[in-house]
Each structure stands twice: as C-alpha cells, then as structure tokens.
Design a protein around this motif. Structure first.
Motif, PDB file in Angstrom:
ATOM      1  N   GLU A 137       0.787  -1.233   0.000  1.00 17.15           N
ATOM      2  CA  GLU A 137       0.000   0.000   0.000  1.00 17.15           C
ATOM      3  C   GLU A 137       0.818   1.280   0.000  1.00 17.15           C
ATOM      4  OE1 GLU A 137      -0.829  -2.153   2.919  1.00 17.15           O
ATOM      5  OE2 GLU A 137      -2.093  -3.322   1.588  1.00 17.15           O
ATOM      6  N   ALA A 138       2.142   1.195   0.145  1.00 20.33           N
ATOM      7  CA  ALA A 138       2.913   2.429   0.272  1.00 20.33           C
ATOM      8  C   ALA A 138       4.392   2.198  -0.029  1.00 20.33           C
ATOM      9  CB  ALA A 138       2.772   2.991   1.682  1.00 20.33           C
ATOM     10  N   ILE A 139       5.064   3.293  -0.336  1.00 21.70           N
ATOM     11  CA  ILE A 139       6.516   3.305  -0.457  1.00 21.70           C
ATOM     12  C   ILE A 139       7.014   4.515   0.322  1.00 21.70           C
ATOM     13  CG2 ILE A 139       8.514   3.530  -1.965  1.00 21.70           C
ATOM     14  CD1 ILE A 139       6.870   2.269  -4.216  1.00 21.70           C
ATOM     15  N   SER A 140       7.792   4.258   1.371  1.00 25.49           N
ATOM     16  CA  SER A 140       8.384   5.338   2.161  1.00 25.49           C
ATOM     17  C   SER A 140       9.868   5.422   1.842  1.00 25.49           C
ATOM     18  CB  SER A 140       8.199   5.078   3.653  1.00 25.49           C
ATOM     19  OG  SER A 140       6.839   5.074   3.982  1.00 25.49           O
ATOM     20  N   VAL A 141      10.346   6.648   1.690  1.00 28.16           N
ATOM     21  CA  VAL A 141      11.755   6.885   1.392  1.00 28.16           C
ATOM     22  C   VAL A 141      12.266   7.897   2.410  1.00 28.16           C
ATOM     23  CG1 VAL A 141      13.417   7.603  -0.354  1.00 28.16           C
ATOM     24  CG2 VAL A 141      11.272   6.539  -1.066  1.00 28.16           C
ATOM     25  N   ASN A 142      13.330   7.532   3.138  1.00 30.76           N
ATOM     26  CA  ASN A 142      13.895   8.396   4.178  1.00 30.76           C
ATOM     27  C   ASN A 142      15.414   8.453   4.029  1.00 30.76           C
ATOM     28  OD1 ASN A 142      11.347   8.678   5.607  1.00 30.76           O
ATOM     29  ND2 ASN A 142      11.647   6.547   6.186  1.00 30.76           N
ATOM     30  N   GLY A 143      15.963   9.630   4.266  1.00 32.51           N
ATOM     31  CA  GLY A 143      17.409   9.748   4.208  1.00 32.51           C
ATOM     32  C   GLY A 143      17.868  11.157   4.460  1.00 32.51           C
ATOM     33  N   SER A 144      19.151  11.366   4.222  1.00 29.46           N
ATOM     34  CA  SER A 144      19.729  12.707   4.367  1.00 29.46           C
ATOM     35  C   SER A 144      20.966  12.799   3.486  1.00 29.46           C
ATOM     36  CB  SER A 144      20.077  12.993   5.823  1.00 29.46           C
ATOM     37  OG  SER A 144      21.079  12.104   6.273  1.00 29.46           O
ATOM     38  N   PHE A 145      21.358  14.024   3.195  1.00 31.06           N
ATOM     39  CA  PHE A 145      22.546  14.254   2.395  1.00 31.06           C
ATOM     40  C   PHE A 145      23.052  15.674   2.657  1.00 31.06           C
ATOM     41  CE2 PHE A 145      18.829  15.307  -0.094  1.00 31.06           C
ATOM     42  CZ  PHE A 145      19.135  16.522  -0.685  1.00 31.06           C
ATOM     43  N   PRO A 146      24.363  15.891   2.469  1.00 28.63           N
ATOM     44  CA  PRO A 146      24.915  17.231   2.676  1.00 28.63           C
ATOM     45  C   PRO A 146      24.749  18.099   1.427  1.00 28.63           C
ATOM     46  CG  PRO A 146      26.670  15.691   2.176  1.00 28.63           C
ATOM     47  CD  PRO A 146      25.386  14.883   2.228  1.00 28.63           C
ATOM     48  N   VAL A 147      24.562  19.388   1.642  1.00 31.27           N
ATOM     49  CA  VAL A 147      24.504  20.355   0.549  1.00 31.27           C
ATOM     50  C   VAL A 147      25.492  21.470   0.855  1.00 31.27           C
ATOM     51  CG1 VAL A 147      23.094  22.125  -0.571  1.00 31.27           C
ATOM     52  CG2 VAL A 147      22.110  19.889  -0.083  1.00 31.27           C
ATOM     53  N   LYS A 148      26.434  21.659  -0.055  1.00 27.98           N
ATOM     54  CA  LYS A 148      27.383  22.768   0.068  1.00 27.98           C
ATOM     55  C   LYS A 148      26.704  24.005  -0.513  1.00 27.98           C
ATOM     56  CE  LYS A 148      32.167  23.974  -0.729  1.00 27.98           C
ATOM     57  NZ  LYS A 148      33.438  23.589  -1.349  1.00 27.98           N
TER      58      LYS A 148
END
Length: 181
Positions: A137-148
């Motif tokens: 019933e769902a797709i969850s996407v979680n994360g993080s990344f750096p931005v200069k």
C-alpha cells in the motif's frame, strides 16, 4: 461483440495496472540543519510533493521554498529574501532514480538514489543512500545528504558568514501512497 469486450477489458486492465505503479505524496517532509560556532539553524517543510514510478524507480520531488518554517521569523525572512531568493527561485526540485526499486521485495532496505537537484536555479548531480520501506500500500523513502551552499550560488554576506555553515544537512521523509487518477 466479443472482440470489443476483450479490447475494452485489455484497455481497462492496462490503465489500472499503469496507475498502480505510481505513488504520490503531497505532504512529504524535508528539513535542513546548519550548525556553526555562533548558532544552529533548522527549518522544516511539510509541503513536499513527490511521485515515484515503482516500475522504473523514477522519483521526482518539488519543494516550495517559502514553505520552510524557522524558529525565528527573521531567519525565515532572510532565507527567502537574501539567500535562496524565493520570489525569483520559488522551488527546489529533484529528478532521479531509486536504483533497483523495481527489484525490491516488501520490507525495509537500503538503496542508492541518483539524480539532479536544482536549488536557487543551479542544478547539481547527487548520489545518496536512503532507506526504502516498501509495502503493498505504500513506499516510504527516508534519508539525508549534505549540501554545500556555495555549489548552488547562494551567497552568504560577510557579516553573518560565521552564523551559517558552509555545508547544511538536508533530511527527507516521504511517505507515498498509490496514485489514483
């Protein structure tokens, strides 16, 4: 008559199957965090639009810059007027691919996401790790990344250069549900 019924059935089943491969969220979450010796700055945005095509792994994200909320209203004003120039560049976008999404089983797995992110009118290629939780019933996407910050042409005035980190951490939580037209 029967060939028409077969053709109609084929058309409807193809449309239904096609629709099931798309997953959408209009209330995704993203934030960024800047830590410096002078102060920490955090902003949250709960109005993130994202769509995934589970058959290809394609993902597109659109973020309205004025929807970032800060603890202090003056920070929000400076962010929109002086740094990201929200009137001139109202959105940040990402277009890319969740590598191997179509091959994933249900459950939680680590994936690689590759694509192009555009902030402040500047496009850069990024690659990051994320966690995908895939169910029927769902797709969850979680994360993080750096931005200069400098990579996106965002200029920090000398007067406040010690208040804002050169690299900010962007976090995202996107809970997609099946897209039904």
């Amino acid at each position: 008559m029967k060939p028409i019924h077969i053709l109609l059935y084929f058309f409807l089943s193809t449309t239904f199957t096609f629709g099931q491969s798309k997953y959408l969220t209009k209330q995704g979450y993203t934030s960024f965090f800047s830590s410096s010796p002078v102060e920490d700055i955090k902003a949250d945005n709960h109005q993130v639009l994202s769509i995934i095509d589970s058959s290809t792994g394609a993902i597109a994200i659109s973020i309205l810059m004025k929807s970032f909320m800060f603890e202090k209203s003056l920070m929000q004003e400076h962010f929109n007027e002086n740094y990201v120039e929200s009137d001139k560049f109202p959105k940040a976008t990402f277009k890319g691919e969740i590598q191997g999404l179509q091959d994933l089983n249900t459950g939680q797995q680590e994936v690689t996401i590759k694509g192009n992110i555009t902030i402040h009118g500047v496009t850069q290629t990024i690659e990051t790790k994320a966690t995908v939780n895939k169910t029927d019933e769902a797709i969850s996407v979680n994360g993080s990344f750096p931005v200069k910050v400098a990579d996106f042409g965002i200029k920090i005035p000398a007067v406040v250069v010690n208040n804002i980190a050169e690299v900010v951490e962007v976090t995202f939580e996107l809970d997609h549900k099946p897209y039904i037209k």
